[in-house]
Motif scaffolding. Structure first.
Motif, PDB file in Angstrom:
ATOM      1  N   TRP A 178       0.811  -1.215   0.000  1.00  0.00           N
ATOM      2  CA  TRP A 178       0.000   0.000   0.000  1.00  0.00           C
ATOM      3  C   TRP A 178       0.846   1.268   0.000  1.00  0.00           C
ATOM      4  O   TRP A 178       0.355   2.356  -0.280  1.00  0.00           O
ATOM      5  CB  TRP A 178      -0.895   0.033   1.250  1.00  0.00           C
ATOM      6  N   LEU A 179       2.107   1.154   0.298  1.00  0.00           N
ATOM      7  CA  LEU A 179       2.995   2.293   0.455  1.00  0.00           C
ATOM      8  C   LEU A 179       3.141   3.057  -0.851  1.00  0.00           C
ATOM      9  O   LEU A 179       3.341   2.466  -1.910  1.00  0.00           O
ATOM     10  CB  LEU A 179       4.357   1.785   0.922  1.00  0.00           C
ATOM     11  N   ARG A 180       3.046   4.395  -0.786  1.00  0.00           N
ATOM     12  CA  ARG A 180       3.220   5.251  -1.954  1.00  0.00           C
ATOM     13  C   ARG A 180       4.642   5.793  -1.983  1.00  0.00           C
ATOM     14  O   ARG A 180       5.390   5.669  -1.025  1.00  0.00           O
ATOM     15  CB  ARG A 180       2.234   6.413  -1.903  1.00  0.00           C
ATOM     16  N   ASP A 181       4.999   6.429  -3.097  1.00  0.00           N
ATOM     17  CA  ASP A 181       6.359   6.959  -3.255  1.00  0.00           C
ATOM     18  C   ASP A 181       6.685   8.068  -2.254  1.00  0.00           C
ATOM     19  O   ASP A 181       7.829   8.249  -1.881  1.00  0.00           O
ATOM     20  CB  ASP A 181       6.564   7.492  -4.668  1.00  0.00           C
ATOM     21  N   ASP A 182       5.668   8.817  -1.832  1.00  0.00           N
ATOM     22  CA  ASP A 182       5.909   9.945  -0.925  1.00  0.00           C
ATOM     23  C   ASP A 182       5.674   9.585   0.537  1.00  0.00           C
ATOM     24  O   ASP A 182       5.565  10.457   1.385  1.00  0.00           O
ATOM     25  CB  ASP A 182       5.027  11.134  -1.308  1.00  0.00           C
ATOM     26  N   GLU A 183       5.625   8.297   0.860  1.00  0.00           N
ATOM     27  CA  GLU A 183       5.347   7.853   2.224  1.00  0.00           C
ATOM     28  C   GLU A 183       6.459   6.964   2.761  1.00  0.00           C
ATOM     29  O   GLU A 183       7.223   6.366   2.003  1.00  0.00           O
ATOM     30  CB  GLU A 183       4.033   7.069   2.279  1.00  0.00           C
ATOM     31  N   LEU A 184       6.496   6.888   4.073  1.00  0.00           N
ATOM     32  CA  LEU A 184       7.391   5.978   4.783  1.00  0.00           C
ATOM     33  C   LEU A 184       6.537   5.061   5.640  1.00  0.00           C
ATOM     34  O   LEU A 184       5.431   5.416   6.034  1.00  0.00           O
ATOM     35  CB  LEU A 184       8.339   6.766   5.691  1.00  0.00           C
TER      36      LEU A 184
END
Length: 73
Positions: A36-42
């Motif tokens: 579920w992780l997006r490019d702008d998330e940690l």
């Protein structure tokens, strides 16, 4: 001459107090959270929880970095 009535302009609108419905809480496994992780998330991993965090926390700085990313792509 009868006294004039005060204008009733301080009445709240019925639509102004509508609330936003949030999605319900989801339990993720580590693999599901990574998918579920997006490019702008940690993904913050603790022994009890998995938390999604934005890489850039300030909203205005995040918008600037998104625009810069769009120009590069």
């Amino acid at each position: 001459m009868p006294p004039s009535k005060k204008a009733a302009n301080n009445i709240r609108s019925a639509t102004s107090e509508q609330t936003t419905a949030l999605d319900s809480h989801r339990e993720f496994s580590l693999e599901q959270a990574l998918s579920w992780l997006r490019d702008d998330e940690l993904l913050e991993v603790t022994p009890k929880q998995l938390r999604f965090r934005k890489k850039v926390l300030d909203h205005s700085e995040r918008r600037v970095s998104e625009r810069k990313h769009e120009l590069v792509v």
